[in-house]
Design a protein around this motif. Structure first.
Motif, PDB file in Angstrom:
ATOM      1  N   LEU A 121      23.671  -7.021   3.651  1.00  0.00           N
ATOM      2  CA  LEU A 121      23.273  -6.837   2.420  1.00  0.00           C
ATOM      3  C   LEU A 121      24.194  -7.185   1.194  1.00  0.00           C
ATOM      4  CD1 LEU A 121      20.797  -5.876   1.049  1.00  0.00           C
ATOM      5  CD2 LEU A 121      21.402  -3.516   1.214  1.00  0.00           C
ATOM      6  N   LEU A 122      24.314  -7.838   0.485  1.00  0.00           N
ATOM      7  CA  LEU A 122      24.706  -8.441  -0.494  1.00  0.00           C
ATOM      8  C   LEU A 122      24.667  -7.939  -2.023  1.00  0.00           C
ATOM      9  CD1 LEU A 122      25.462 -10.388   1.607  1.00  0.00           C
ATOM     10  CD2 LEU A 122      26.027 -12.136   0.084  1.00  0.00           C
ATOM     11  N   ALA A 123      23.270  -7.688  -2.170  1.00  0.00           N
ATOM     12  CA  ALA A 123      22.859  -6.968  -3.410  1.00  0.00           C
ATOM     13  C   ALA A 123      21.561  -6.416  -3.234  1.00  0.00           C
ATOM     14  CB  ALA A 123      22.918  -8.040  -4.595  1.00  0.00           C
ATOM     15  N   LEU A 124      21.399  -5.087  -3.918  1.00  0.00           N
ATOM     16  CA  LEU A 124      20.133  -4.538  -3.858  1.00  0.00           C
ATOM     17  C   LEU A 124      19.707  -3.840  -5.379  1.00  0.00           C
ATOM     18  CD1 LEU A 124      17.813  -3.809  -1.997  1.00  0.00           C
ATOM     19  CD2 LEU A 124      19.083  -1.316  -1.721  1.00  0.00           C
ATOM     20  N   GLY A 125      18.624  -4.387  -5.960  1.00  0.00           N
ATOM     21  CA  GLY A 125      18.144  -3.860  -7.290  1.00  0.00           C
ATOM     22  C   GLY A 125      19.187  -4.757  -8.141  1.00  0.00           C
ATOM     23  N   ASP A 126      19.706  -3.856  -9.179  1.00  0.00           N
ATOM     24  CA  ASP A 126      20.757  -4.380  -9.852  1.00  0.00           C
ATOM     25  C   ASP A 126      22.050  -3.920  -9.434  1.00  0.00           C
ATOM     26  OD1 ASP A 126      19.097  -5.049 -11.936  1.00  0.00           O
ATOM     27  OD2 ASP A 126      18.618  -2.890 -12.786  1.00  0.00           O
ATOM     28  N   GLU A 127      22.545  -3.719  -8.257  1.00  0.00           N
ATOM     29  CA  GLU A 127      23.801  -3.361  -7.713  1.00  0.00           C
ATOM     30  C   GLU A 127      24.498  -4.535  -6.731  1.00  0.00           C
ATOM     31  OE1 GLU A 127      25.783   0.212  -5.105  1.00  0.00           O
ATOM     32  OE2 GLU A 127      23.972   0.069  -5.419  1.00  0.00           O
ATOM     33  N   SER A 128      25.453  -4.927  -7.191  1.00  0.00           N
ATOM     34  CA  SER A 128      26.282  -5.885  -6.208  1.00  0.00           C
ATOM     35  C   SER A 128      26.992  -5.017  -5.026  1.00  0.00           C
ATOM     36  CB  SER A 128      27.180  -6.750  -7.193  1.00  0.00           C
ATOM     37  OG  SER A 128      28.085  -7.460  -6.194  1.00  0.00           O
ATOM     38  N   LEU A 129      26.933  -5.652  -3.867  1.00  0.00           N
ATOM     39  CA  LEU A 129      27.473  -5.086  -2.799  1.00  0.00           C
ATOM     40  C   LEU A 129      28.730  -5.289  -2.259  1.00  0.00           C
ATOM     41  CD1 LEU A 129      24.387  -3.518  -0.964  1.00  0.00           C
ATOM     42  CD2 LEU A 129      25.735  -2.307  -2.630  1.00  0.00           C
ATOM     43  N   LEU A 130      29.340  -6.389  -2.778  1.00  0.00           N
ATOM     44  CA  LEU A 130      30.411  -7.180  -2.280  1.00  0.00           C
ATOM     45  C   LEU A 130      31.572  -6.490  -1.872  1.00  0.00           C
ATOM     46  CD1 LEU A 130      30.083 -10.436  -4.349  1.00  0.00           C
ATOM     47  CD2 LEU A 130      29.152 -10.072  -2.349  1.00  0.00           C
ATOM     48  N   GLU A 131      31.752  -5.537  -2.735  1.00  0.00           N
ATOM     49  CA  GLU A 131      33.174  -4.568  -2.709  1.00  0.00           C
ATOM     50  C   GLU A 131      32.894  -3.454  -1.759  1.00  0.00           C
ATOM     51  OE1 GLU A 131      36.014  -5.666  -3.512  1.00  0.00           O
ATOM     52  OE2 GLU A 131      35.085  -7.550  -4.345  1.00  0.00           O
TER      53      GLU A 131
END
Length: 362
Positions: A121-131
C-alpha cells in the motif's frame, strides 16, 4: 486524478539471491509471475501502471471494474495482474491480453479474465506511505482491503522461513516464480532494489539452430534454442523453445566467427525450413522471419539459420508450456553432447499445485 502519488510511479524492485535469507525482521511472500502493476484510484478514475510506466489500463477493463468495486475510494496499491487457469497461472494467456484492437481486448477480458493480487500500500486517502515501514504498510493494506473477493486478492505472508521454504518448493507447480523477502522496517523505494527475491534456476542442454543480429550492428544478439520432441523412441521434431542472449559486447562479436562455419548450407534440411523467407537480402543471405513483437512492433525478429549441430548449456528459471518463460543464460558450449539427445525429457517439471490454495494462503 489528484492523489498523494500520481502516475507514473516506478515499482520497488528486488535483488536476486541464491538462497532464502533468514532474519527476525523479515517477511516472506510468494513471488507472483504476472504483470507488475501499481493501481491508482481516485474515485471513478483508475489507472493501471506497469513496470515500464506504460499504462495497462485499456488492456484489463475487468480489473478496472474490480478496482472500482473493491478498493478504497482514493488509494495507490502495488501488486500483480495474473490470469488464473484451472490449478495454475497462465502466463501465455496474460501475454495475449496486450492487443491493439478494442474488440479483441473486450473478448479476451471475457474469455481469459485477469485477477489482481495486492502486496503493498503506497498511499491511502491524502497520505503517502512511501516512508512508512513495510510492517505497518502491510497491516494497513490488510485493513484497507478487508472483505475483498475474487478477482482481487491480498498476497499470502509469513514470518516463518520454514514456511517460506515450503512455499518455494511447492508453489512453483501453480506457476509461481519463487519467494520475496522484505524487511519489516523497509520503506518503499521506487525503482530501487530493496527487496530480495529467490527464484527457481535450472540448466538444460539445447540445440542452437539459428541466431539474431544485435540491434547495434553485425554482432550476435541472441542464440535461437531448440529441443527435440520424443516420438516413437526417436528424437521427433526440433521445437523452438526460446533464446539465450546474456553476452558481453565483446563476446557477441566473437560469436560471429564461431558460428560462421555452421551458416554454410544451413537451410538444406533445416528442421525450421518452413519458416524460410524467399526474399533475398542485399548480402545474398536468406533471413528467417519471426512474429511481430507484441511489445515493440518495430523490433526486427528475423533470424539467420545455422546447421543444428551445436549444443549449448543454458540456465533458465521455468517453462511456460513448451517454451522458456524468460531469456536463457548462456553457460558453456557442450561439444560432448549429440544434438539429437537434447530432448524435453531432460527438463525438471515441477509437481502440480492447486492455485486456489496459494491464493488462500493466510
Amino acid at each position: 486524478m489528484d492523489l498523494p502519488l500520481n502516475p507514473p510511479v516506478k515499482p520497488m524492485l528486488a535483488k536476486a539471491a541464491t538462497k532464502l535469507p533468514v532474519g527476525e525482521d523479515l517477511f516472506y511472500e510468494p513471488k507472483w509471475d504476472g504483470f507488475r502493476c501499481i493501481v491508482f484510484r481516485d474515485g471513478d478514475e483508475v489507472e493501471l501502471g506497469s513496470r515500464n510506466e506504460r499504462p495497462l489500463t485499456r488492456y484489463f477493463p475487468e480489473v478496472v471494474e474490480a478496482v472500482k468495486a473493491q478498493l478504497p475510494e482514493r488509494c495507490v496499491v502495488d501488486g500483480e495482474i495474473i490470469v488464473p487457469a484451472g490449478d495454475r497461472l497462465h502466463f501465455e494467456a496474460l501475454l495475449q491480453r496486450i492487443h491493439p484492437a478494442e474488440s479483441r481486448v473486450r473478448l479476451l477480458a471475457e474469455q481469459t479474465p485477469a485477477s489482481f493480487v495486492a502486496f503493498d500500500l503506497l498511499a491511502l486517502g491524502d497520505e503517502s506511505l512511501l516512508e512508512t515501514p513495510f510492517a505497518e504498510r502491510r497491516a494497513r493494506l490488510e485493513s484497507a482491503l478487508a472483505g475483498i473477493e475474487p478477482p482481487v486478492y491480498v498476497t499470502g505472508l509469513t514470518r516463518d522461513p520454514e514456511t517460506a521454504q515450503r512455499w518455494f518448493e511447492t508453489f512453483e507447480g501453480a506457476g509461481l516464480d519463487g519467494v520475496v523477502a522484505k524487511s519489516a522496517e523497509l520503506p518503499y523505494g521506487p525503482d530501487q532494489r530493496l527487496m530480495t527475491k529467490v527464484k527457481h534456476v535450472r540448466t538444460a542442454d539445447c540445440v542452437v539452430a539459428g541466431f539474431r543480429w544485435h540491434k547495434s550492428g553485425p554482432i550476435v544478439g541472441s542464440l535461437l534454442l531448440g529441443l527435440y520432441d520424443s516420438a516413437d523412441g526417436g528424437p521427433g521434431q526440433l521445437q523452438h523453445i526460446g533464446v539465450a542472449a546474456s553476452f558481453p559486447m565483446k563476446r557477441r562479436a566473437e560469436l560471429v566467427d564461431e558460428l560462421a562455419p555452421y551458416r554454410a548450407e544451413a537451410l538444406d534440411g533445416h528442421p525450421w525450413q518452413d519458416w524460410a523467407n524467399a526474399q533475398m537480402q542485399a548480402d545474398g543471405e536468406n533471413r528467417m522471419p519471426g512474429a511481430v513483437s507484441r511489445w515493440n512492433a518495430k523490433k526486427d525478429l528475423s533470424w539467420v539459420p545455422l546447421r543444428p549441430e551445436l549444443v549449448v548449456e543454458i540456465k533458465y528459471d521455468q517453462l511456460e508450456g513448451r517454451r522458456l518463460r524468460h531469456t536463457g543464460q548462456f553457460l558453456r558450449w557442450r561439444p560432448d553432447r549429440d544434438p539429437l539427445s537434447c530432448t524435453y525429457d531432460q527438463l525438471d517439471v515441477p509437481v502440480r499445485y492447486d492455485l486456489a490454495e496459494v491464493l488462500e494462503t493466510p
